[in-house]
Each structure stands twice: as structure tokens, then as C-alpha cells.
Design an enzyme around this catalytic site. Sequence first.
Site, PDB file in Angstrom:
ATOM      1  N   CYS A  74       0.867  -1.175   0.000  1.00  0.00           N
ATOM      2  CA  CYS A  74       0.000   0.000   0.000  1.00  0.00           C
ATOM      3  C   CYS A  74       0.903   1.224   0.000  1.00  0.00           C
ATOM      4  O   CYS A  74       1.718   1.394   0.911  1.00  0.00           O
ATOM      5  CB  CYS A  74      -0.903   0.005   1.233  1.00  0.00           C
ATOM      6  N   CYS A 213      -5.362   6.591  -3.122  1.00  0.00           N
ATOM      7  CA  CYS A 213      -4.697   5.299  -3.308  1.00  0.00           C
ATOM      8  C   CYS A 213      -3.332   5.569  -3.935  1.00  0.00           C
ATOM      9  O   CYS A 213      -3.249   5.986  -5.103  1.00  0.00           O
ATOM     10  CB  CYS A 213      -5.533   4.382  -4.198  1.00  0.00           C
TER      11      CYS A 213
END
Length: 279
Positions: A74, A213
Site C-alpha cells: 500500500c 490510493c
Amino acid sequence: MKFWKMNGAGNDFLILNNLEERLPAEDFPRLARTLCERHLSVGADGFMVVEAPTQGGDYKMLFFNSDGTMGEMCGNGARCICRYGYEAGLAGEIQRVETTAGMVTGQRIDRRRYRVRLNDPTTIRLDCPVEVDGVTYPCAYVELGSPGLPHAVVPFQGLQDTDQEKLRELGRKLRWHSAFPKGANVNFYELTGQDQIYEHTFERGVEDFTYACGTGTGSVVTVLTLQGRVSGRGVRARMPGGELVIDVEREGDRIADLYLTGPTNIVCKGEITDEELSL
């Protein structure tokens, strides 16, 4: 059980230092599901665990989505955990963080801004059209790292003004589409200026839109750089939670380096007292 809550451009995470807590790994998926539930517990998009390094890094980062599934990596989470690592004394201003998708290098820019070198794109398909409900969408497909973190890159005109429920339904259908055997994070984007984009991502494992994101932004800019639609230098991506900056080092048709820069925010530090959680 002590924790930090952080966010990077609105993408929020809970951080557990298992060097101190020493909890068994089999507890992590359940912890993620319980603690990330916004109405019943602390709430977050993801749950990150700091573990001892095994491959020469400063420490290891395990990432779990809010549904308890393990994620390969991530980007915003990596930036946040780099700040955690620096402030907790686990590493200096340059950090090597072991992730499931490979080694990630982080750099402290200033107190709140961090830069990470994202995992290399290992799969890039610039032309990957997908049909949903009789409409063909001109997708591209990118995987970062190994095992690859999958991203669908979808141009969408009028993105900021589109009905969110309709977009959510389309994002859900693309996320589960058979064209993406591993599933995919779905990154809708539109160009808004020179080296400027607006982006909104439906994330696998969260099963909804998130405010930002990082790996998705890197994937979008990778595609646009290879298509010659952005320069790849200082590309600014605006999203509901703020702004991220991507820099791409390109060698012909290959992406040599992919960097993500953006803000971090330490929201709170505390102790979990959730009475519904038994360990």
C-alpha cells in the site's frame, strides 16, 4: 494493545508494533476486520503490522485490508509507516521497508511529507478493454511488485461530477471482472491540465471508494507516461483526500523507478480497549 492511527491524503490506517505486542500472526486478519469497522471500533481503510526484518530491511510491514484480507503493498500506507519507523526510532531518514510485494525504500522530506519508491511495475497492459453491461471501457492494467498488486486504470470524462452511486456500482463490477483474475483496484481518472489528473479509486479489500490510493496513482501515471500524455515528472494527482505527486524514471518502454510523494498525518496514538475484541 497500543496503536497509532495515521492517514496519507485521507487514506487511513491503524499501526500495530508487533515488535512490542508480540501477537500471533493468525490474529491479524481478525484484528483488521474488528478494528477497521468504523461504526463499531476505531475505523480505518487498512491495518498495518510492524514486524522484524528477514531480508535485510529496517523492518517489515504487513498490510491487511479492512475486510481482513492481506494486501501485497500500500503506497500511502508505506509513507505513513515510514514516518512511524522514523519517529519510533526503527530507522533513519532513509528507510528500507520489507513488504509482501518486495522491498520499498522511503525518504523523509520534512516532518510530514514522505517519499517512497514504489514496487516496480511487473505487468503493464496499455490496451485492456473491458465490457460491462454492454459498454466497453478502454482500460489499462498494471501490477506493481511480485506478487503483483493489481490495478485497472480507467479514463472517465466528467469524473468529478458523476453520480457516486452509479460510479460505485461500475467500480464494483470492474473490480470483480473476469478480465482481472486476481481482482483489481479500479482507478478512475481524468486529465485536468498539464501533468495534472483527478482520480477516484474503488479499492479491492475495502470494497468501496477510498479518499486516496498511492499505488493506484502510481499505476495511472505509469500508463499516462507510457502513452505520452504526461511528462512523468512531478505529476500531480488530486483526489477526495488531497494531492499526491508521482515521478517516473522511464527507460524506453520500461519504467525504471516510480516515486510517490505526499503528506502524512498522525491522527492519534492510544490503547485499544475494544470490549468486543478477545485475544
